[in-house]
Enzyme design. Structure first.
Site, mmCIF file in Angstrom:
data_model
loop_
_atom_site.group_PDB
_atom_site.id
_atom_site.type_symbol
_atom_site.label_atom_id
_atom_site.label_comp_id
_atom_site.label_asym_id
_atom_site.label_seq_id
_atom_site.Cartn_x
_atom_site.Cartn_y
_atom_site.Cartn_z
ATOM 1 N N HIS A 59 38.722 57.171 69.667
ATOM 2 C CA HIS A 59 40.044 56.594 69.904
ATOM 3 C C HIS A 59 40.634 56.009 68.615
ATOM 4 O O HIS A 59 39.898 55.667 67.679
ATOM 5 C CB HIS A 59 39.961 55.456 70.940
ATOM 6 C CG HIS A 59 39.655 55.895 72.330
ATOM 7 N ND1 HIS A 59 38.664 55.323 73.089
ATOM 8 C CD2 HIS A 59 40.223 56.857 73.101
ATOM 9 C CE1 HIS A 59 38.635 55.905 74.278
ATOM 10 N NE2 HIS A 59 39.574 56.834 74.305
ATOM 11 N N CYS B 42 37.481 47.756 74.092
ATOM 12 C CA CYS B 42 37.290 48.656 75.244
ATOM 13 C C CYS B 42 37.160 47.927 76.575
ATOM 14 O O CYS B 42 37.533 48.465 77.615
ATOM 15 C CB CYS B 42 36.029 49.503 75.057
ATOM 16 S SG CYS B 42 36.037 50.624 73.670
#
Length: 273
Positions: free
Chosen positions: A164, A259
């Protein structure tokens, strides 16, 4: 302190036992320790003044702890994502119900059925969005962010070498982008700087995984000196409060500090249902 980094609530989800499946290829993974570290993560959010909504683990969804990927919340509006892994899309459906029921926030859904987006690819600087085009997020997903938050510029940025965008760059404070002195991080930073509508201060740390940090209510949360001693020295030079947090066991599964939570500043005029 910029309002973009002042939060009132956070949503987290405890680790299910099935999370162990994610660690099947990781030697010596300790699920009990990972759960202890996650509990310390949640306690830290509460200590910083956040009202934490803690969801129970869902054994049918091994990745449910990674709540960041399921929604993007800015200025009291929540974009419900469509994660790049089809097996995770149920997580977003659940998150929509939680955000509506527990916080009473308006939600936006993605109309383009081909669009995919993980929240871990969405970086909000307080002035604009950057959306990582990755294995999990496509241009349709970036367009969905632009449509949901039309008051802000939104720039897609191709990334490589990371799951990501926020594995490579995060916000270390108002107008401060944190990046590592690694090839992948520097390349994406150059792309961002070419397209940015604002000039940011760049904080460079030597360790790649240390570049993922959380700035919450005036405090910067970063990985520990035991893991990344040289990067910790860089963080300690900042004018703001800093706090080390150990997620070393959870991090074995491509996990970063961002996250495990959705950070929300809930407008005062919206009451919980």
């Amino acid at each position: 302190m910029a309002n973009a980094f002042k939060f009132t609530h956070a949503i987290v989800c405890r680790l299910p036992d099935s999370f162990q499946k994610n660690a099947s290829a990781t030697s010596g993974f300790n699920l009990s320790l990972a759960k202890e570290q996650h509990a310390a993560y949640v306690s830290t959010l509460r200590r910083l003044g956040l009202d934490v909504i803690e969801l129970p683990p869902d054994e049918a969804l091994p990745d449910c702890v990674f709540v960041e990927d399921t929604a993007v919340v800015v200025n009291g509006t929540a974009l419900i994502t469509r994660p790049g892994l089809p097996s995770r899309q149920k997580e977003s459906i659940i998150m929509k119900a939680i955000i509506q029921k527990e916080l009473g926030l308006p939600t936006v859904e993605i109309s383009d059925q081909k669009a995919t987006i993980d929240g871990g690819d969405v970086l909000f600087t307080g002035k604009e969005f950057f959306v990582g085009i990755s294995e999990r997020t496509n241009l349709g997903g970036a367009r969905a962010v632009a449509a949901a938050f039309p008051e802000y510029p939104c720039t897609p940025v191709k990334i490589s070498g990371a799951l990501h965008l926020k594995n490579l760059v995060t916000m270390a404070g108002p107008d401060i982008i944190c990046a590592s002195k690694t090839k992948d991080s520097e390349e994406v930073l150059k792309r961002m700087e070419r397209e940015a509508t604002f000039q940011y201060q760049i904080l460079r740390v030597p360790d790649r995984d240390a570049a993922n940090c959380l700035f919450i209510n005036g405090t910067l949360i970063h990985r520990t000196s035991d893991e990344f001693n040289e990067s910790t020295k860089v963080f300690n030079e900042l004018a703001c409060e800093t706090l080390e947090l150990d997620i070393s066991e959870i991090a074995k599964i491509q996990t970063a500090l961002t996250c495990c939570s959705i950070l929300i500043r809930k407008p005062k005029h919206i009451k919980s249902l």
